[in-house]
Design a protein around this motif. Structure first.
Motif, short mmCIF file in Angstrom:
data_model
loop_
_atom_site.label_atom_id
_atom_site.label_comp_id
_atom_site.label_asym_id
_atom_site.label_seq_id
_atom_site.Cartn_x
_atom_site.Cartn_y
_atom_site.Cartn_z
N ARG A 242 63.84 100.82 -127.03
CA ARG A 242 64.50 101.50 -125.92
C ARG A 242 65.15 99.66 -125.09
O ARG A 242 66.77 99.72 -124.89
CB ARG A 242 64.20 102.41 -124.59
CG ARG A 242 64.00 103.89 -125.05
CD ARG A 242 64.14 104.58 -124.32
NE ARG A 242 65.36 104.55 -123.53
CZ ARG A 242 64.78 105.10 -121.82
NH1 ARG A 242 63.77 105.26 -121.10
NH2 ARG A 242 65.96 104.79 -120.93
N THR A 243 64.29 99.06 -125.28
CA THR A 243 65.10 97.98 -124.65
C THR A 243 65.93 97.20 -125.64
O THR A 243 67.23 96.30 -125.46
CB THR A 243 64.31 97.16 -124.20
OG1 THR A 243 63.00 97.59 -123.06
CG2 THR A 243 65.02 95.86 -123.55
N ILE B 116 71.66 101.59 -113.98
CA ILE B 116 70.30 100.95 -113.76
C ILE B 116 70.18 101.90 -115.09
O ILE B 116 69.78 103.13 -115.09
CB ILE B 116 69.89 102.04 -112.18
CG1 ILE B 116 69.90 101.16 -111.11
CG2 ILE B 116 68.22 102.28 -112.00
CD1 ILE B 116 70.28 102.05 -110.43
N VAL B 117 68.64 101.47 -116.13
CA VAL B 117 68.19 101.91 -116.75
C VAL B 117 66.81 101.78 -116.51
O VAL B 117 66.00 101.08 -116.68
CB VAL B 117 68.43 101.43 -118.26
CG1 VAL B 117 68.13 101.73 -119.43
CG2 VAL B 117 70.16 101.31 -118.43
N ARG B 118 66.20 103.03 -116.29
CA ARG B 118 65.04 103.61 -115.98
C ARG B 118 64.13 102.89 -117.28
O ARG B 118 64.50 104.04 -118.92
CB ARG B 118 64.66 104.60 -115.64
CG ARG B 118 62.77 104.67 -115.15
CD ARG B 118 62.59 106.04 -115.36
NE ARG B 118 62.58 106.73 -117.06
CZ ARG B 118 62.25 107.70 -117.38
NH1 ARG B 118 61.66 108.82 -115.75
NH2 ARG B 118 61.85 108.43 -118.54
N GLU C 151 74.24 93.29 -115.02
CA GLU C 151 75.51 94.49 -115.92
C GLU C 151 74.74 96.16 -116.12
O GLU C 151 75.06 96.75 -116.57
CB GLU C 151 75.80 94.19 -117.69
CG GLU C 151 77.40 92.93 -117.94
CD GLU C 151 77.37 92.46 -119.23
OE1 GLU C 151 77.43 93.53 -119.76
OE2 GLU C 151 77.07 90.92 -119.13
N LYS C 152 73.44 95.30 -116.31
CA LYS C 152 72.18 96.21 -116.23
C LYS C 152 71.26 95.83 -115.23
O LYS C 152 71.18 95.00 -116.17
CB LYS C 152 72.11 96.97 -117.99
CG LYS C 152 73.42 97.19 -118.74
CD LYS C 152 73.47 99.23 -118.58
CE LYS C 152 74.97 99.80 -119.09
NZ LYS C 152 75.60 100.77 -118.02
N VAL C 153 70.83 97.02 -115.45
CA VAL C 153 69.21 96.47 -114.31
C VAL C 153 68.16 98.08 -115.30
O VAL C 153 68.48 99.11 -115.21
CB VAL C 153 69.86 96.81 -112.58
CG1 VAL C 153 68.28 96.75 -111.81
CG2 VAL C 153 70.97 95.95 -112.00
N ILE C 154 67.01 96.81 -116.07
CA ILE C 154 65.68 97.72 -116.59
C ILE C 154 65.70 98.21 -115.17
O ILE C 154 64.85 97.01 -114.56
CB ILE C 154 65.53 96.80 -117.46
CG1 ILE C 154 66.47 96.99 -118.40
CG2 ILE C 154 63.82 98.03 -118.31
CD1 ILE C 154 65.50 96.32 -119.83
#
Length: 368
Positions: free
Chosen positions: A356-357, A156-158, A131-134
């Motif tokens: 943030r995580t 994508i989440v940096r 669902e979300k890719v760090i």
């Protein structure tokens, strides 16, 4: 929230460290933390810090790992985590199949972290199917968007890796006791300008470039000395011998010291005058470069990957065009002739990474 993180083993490395850091932050914030791995020497620390560890053989890149799908599904159904966070390819595949056997409304949310520039293939693509890719740096964001177009950019989440400024304080100096012991163990380091190459002994870390650099500088700077901080595992002993022979052949035996695997990396980084980052391949983040800059030691490194991102923000004068030996030589000369200062580091903090995580977990669960 109840979060379950999956990774192959808990021995050492960036993935392992990141897992422990998030686990610790979850517990501190009053959440539940479960980690599934094949075990390892960091399990004791993980459990002491309040997380639960579940042992499962999810570490082997072989078909026999498929036997772990049902036990993993059982663990997920038994513990009912809100989110499963996968950090490596084998655990990601096993989770993919385990979740298929759970009714859709009972499945936990799935998050992955891309820690490496994996070879581009179907096997690696699993890391982008969550669902979300760090992504641990902008370089990793670029890698995912270029190679895995099926992964929507908005997923994508940096989140940069981070370090603790308390652990690597600006201006840190090793104790007199440490320095005395080091000079006792390695008397050849006394009164030298120390250039440090940190990292395990593998062909990727740029040891040949270091040897070449020393050869070019040895006559001009007789007090220049290189320290290689990192061990060679059993498979890399032949390469270490190859390096030793090369050093011997070039007459550099007295200019370079291998200190082996160390747990006092902070001391070595602070003790050195310059730290080099010369990997033959781009690093996804470059934690050691950040740790060196954090204590105030200048870093000179190739302009690529995560190291380039860190240097461009914190020490741009340390950036060298990839493979430009003349520019590398010039940069080291400059640092020997005129010692450079490093500003205190205010970015890339461990707290920011953890916050943030955890915010991302909340967002996925609609708790924000």
């Amino acid at each position: 929230m109840k979060i379950m993180q999956l990774l192959p083993e808990l021995n050492s490395g960036g993935v392992e460290r990141g897992t422990l850091e998030i686990a610790r932050a979850l517990i501190a914030a009053g959440h539940e933390s479960i980690v599934v791995s094949n075990g390892g020497r960091l399990v004791a620390q993980l459990e002491a810090e309040g997380s639960q560890h579940l042992s499962l053989a999810i570490h082997k890149k072989s078909l026999s790992s498929l036997w772990q799908i049902r036990p993993l599904r059982k663990l997920i159904q038994q513990h009912q985590p809100d989110i499963v966070h996968v950090r490596s390819r084998v655990p990601a595949w096993l989770t993919h199949f385990a979740l298929k056997g759970i009714p859709a409304q009972q499945r936990p949310h799935l998050i992955s972290t891309v820690h490496g520039f994996y070879s581009t293939n179907r096997y690696s693509a699993i890391m982008t199917q969550a669902e979300k890719v760090i992504a641990v740096s902008d370089s990793v964001v670029k890698y995912i968007t270029e190679h895995y177009q099926n992964c929507p950019p908005e997923n994508i989440v940096r989140i940069y890796r981070g370090i603790s400024p308390q652990e690597f304080p600006h201006g840190y100096q090793p104790s007199a006791l440490w320095i005395n012991q080091t000079f006792k163990d390695f008397p050849q380091l006394e009164n030298k300008f120390l250039v440090c190459l940190p990292g395990r002994i593998t062909r990727l870390k740029g040891h040949e470039t270091l040897i070449e650099l020393l050869q070019q500088l040895q006559n001009q700077y007789p007090n220049l000395h290189a320290v290689v901080v990192g061990g060679a595992d059993a498979k890399k002993q032949a390469y270490l011998e190859e390096l030793e022979n090369n050093i011997q052949a070039k007459g550099l035996r007295d200019q370079i010291t291998f200190v082996g695997h160390r747990s006092d990396i902070r001391e070595w980084l602070a003790f050195s005058d310059v730290v080099l980052s010369l990997s033959n391949q781009a690093e996804t983040f470059g934690r050691t470069a950040l740790e060196a800059l954090s204590v105030g030691t200048p870093v000179i490194g190739w302009n690529r990957g995560g190291v380039a991102e860190i240097l461009s923000h914190l020490y741009p004068q340390g950036l060298i065009d990839v493979g430009d030996q003349a520019a590398l030589l010039h940069a080291v000369q400059q640092h020997i002739n005129e010692p450079q200062g490093v500003e205190p580091v205010t970015m890339f903090s461990l707290k920011e990474m953890c916050d943030r995580t955890i915010d991302l977990y909340k967002h996925v669960l609609n708790l924000d």
